[in-house]
Design a protein around this motif. Sequence first.
Motif, PDB file in Angstrom:
ATOM      1  N   ASN A 269      -2.157 109.266   1.520  1.00 22.49           N
ATOM      2  CA  ASN A 269      -3.080 108.193   1.111  1.00 22.49           C
ATOM      3  C   ASN A 269      -4.477 108.307   1.714  1.00 22.49           C
TER       4      ASN A 269
ATOM      5  N   LYS B 276      -4.598  99.999   0.881  1.00 29.62           N
ATOM      6  CA  LYS B 276      -4.674  99.468  -0.471  1.00 29.62           C
ATOM      7  C   LYS B 276      -5.583 100.347  -1.340  1.00 29.62           C
TER       8      LYS B 276
ATOM      9  N   HIS C 125     -10.507 101.634   2.087  1.00 25.74           N
ATOM     10  CA  HIS C 125      -9.753 100.733   2.951  1.00 25.74           C
ATOM     11  C   HIS C 125      -9.654 101.298   4.363  1.00 25.74           C
TER      12      HIS C 125
ATOM     13  N   ASN D  38      -7.859 107.130  -6.371  1.00 31.02           N
ATOM     14  CA  ASN D  38      -6.444 106.746  -6.351  1.00 31.02           C
ATOM     15  C   ASN D  38      -5.583 107.734  -7.130  1.00 31.02           C
TER      16      ASN D  38
ATOM     17  N   THR E 286      -1.553 103.165  -7.869  1.00 28.37           N
ATOM     18  CA  THR E 286      -2.100 101.945  -7.265  1.00 28.37           C
ATOM     19  C   THR E 286      -0.994 101.060  -6.685  1.00 28.37           C
ATOM     20  N   SER E 287       0.172 101.653  -6.484  1.00 27.84           N
ATOM     21  CA  SER E 287       1.296 100.888  -5.937  1.00 27.84           C
ATOM     22  C   SER E 287       1.045 100.541  -4.474  1.00 27.84           C
ATOM     23  N   THR E 288       1.548  99.379  -4.060  1.00 34.89           N
ATOM     24  CA  THR E 288       1.393  98.930  -2.676  1.00 34.89           C
ATOM     25  C   THR E 288       2.719  98.385  -2.155  1.00 34.89           C
TER      26      THR E 288
ATOM     27  N   GLU F 196       5.961  97.548   0.306  1.00 39.62           N
ATOM     28  CA  GLU F 196       6.139  97.190   1.707  1.00 39.62           C
ATOM     29  C   GLU F 196       7.306  98.007   2.257  1.00 39.62           C
TER      30      GLU F 196
ATOM     31  N   ASP G 212       0.138 101.545   4.409  1.00 40.81           N
ATOM     32  CA  ASP G 212      -0.295 100.172   4.129  1.00 40.81           C
ATOM     33  C   ASP G 212      -1.701 100.097   3.534  1.00 40.81           C
TER      34      ASP G 212
ATOM     35  N   ARG H   6      -7.283 106.765  -0.249  1.00 38.86           N
ATOM     36  CA  ARG H   6      -7.685 105.355  -0.154  1.00 38.86           C
ATOM     37  C   ARG H   6      -8.642 105.179   1.025  1.00 38.86           C
TER      38      ARG H   6
END
Length: 389
Positions: free
Chosen positions: A303, A322, A309, A293, A52-54, A56, A320, A306
């Motif tokens: 990803n 989520k 999103h 996830n 669940t890391s986000t 940058e 990027d 996900r």
Amino acid sequence: MAIWHYLKFMTIHLMGLYAVVVITLGQEYIVYGYLLWTIFYIGGDGILGDDTSTPEYKYPKLLTWQLWLALPLLCLITFVFCWHFAPTDIANYGYIVEQLTGYNANAAKSATPWYANLVLCVFVGFVIGVIGTVTGHELIHRLNDKISLTIGRWLLAFSFDANFSIEHVFGHHRHVSTDIDPASAPRGRNVYQHIWRSTIDGNISAWRIEQHRLAKRKQALFSVHNQALRGYAMSVLLVVIVSMLTSWQGLAFFVITALWAKATLEIVNYMEHYGLVRERGTRVQAYHSWNTNKLVSSWSLFNLTRHSHHHAKAQVKYQDLKPYQDAPMMISGYLFTVTIAMIPPLWHKLMIPKLKAWDCEFASEAEKALADKANQQTGMAGYMAMHAS
């Protein structure tokens, strides 16, 4: 930021190189290699849990290059696949392997039993589905980046599906979870019906979208401007190249493998939106897609996991996205969920309570009415009542 957040998405490239090694080894090693691959992806999701890391990213171009690398990697895999079935040692590949490692790859490929070759088709079909389709899917959303868009279409051409770039972006994302979206499976449909229905209706939709685009531009339908025709031509060109490299048996196995890769896309479409409903013309929300996830799936699929999103904001790049932990969740990671989807009685048994929960927790009043109608039409209403709170 830790370099690991960049390197973790190289999992997909390591899988591709692993496939090259397995094909080169030949014989029963193909079966063992496929089983090990399956255990790793299903077991890894089960043991390692969620990511669940986000983070940058300061250098997003590096992440784009990782996507672009998928094309030469897929070309390499296809070449080794052709070599495996060819009666000759194409480009002295087997000789080079033997000189570098001492392993007689040419003798190994000749000794490969028929059942291992069938397993190879399943394995490489999955590999094309991951390296080609998943990566291509990410790139075709980058409409303002011609390089990415072109690479994405070529990646999709390996599963005879370059025109997915038309229907998916301009059709599926607009109509997702409605009754007019070919890729969204209605309640009660099994995955095998969906593969055929979605493939046929998806190609029809792509053709109509392209026909409308060309009409607006006052360009001829049957011309070089037609992206749908160019998409078919791309796959035909790949078939011609393969036929020049390998035997007729190799060509037949390649076609079977490419079709299986296309089927895996439709299985994924099936499990990403199965049974969810949306009223036409309403805004697409995160809850109109099943999400997961799971760590190994997330790292190996850029990803794609996900998905909630992605559909809520289609232009957001993969790094990027989520995790949307409050979105409706799939049964597990992607490969495990694909496996369950291919067993319809088990799939429906596990999905009925999930659909019931979706109706209660996410659906609007209009969507509840649509869901109730679908339940009545498919005969699922009685089963749904068994899970009423």
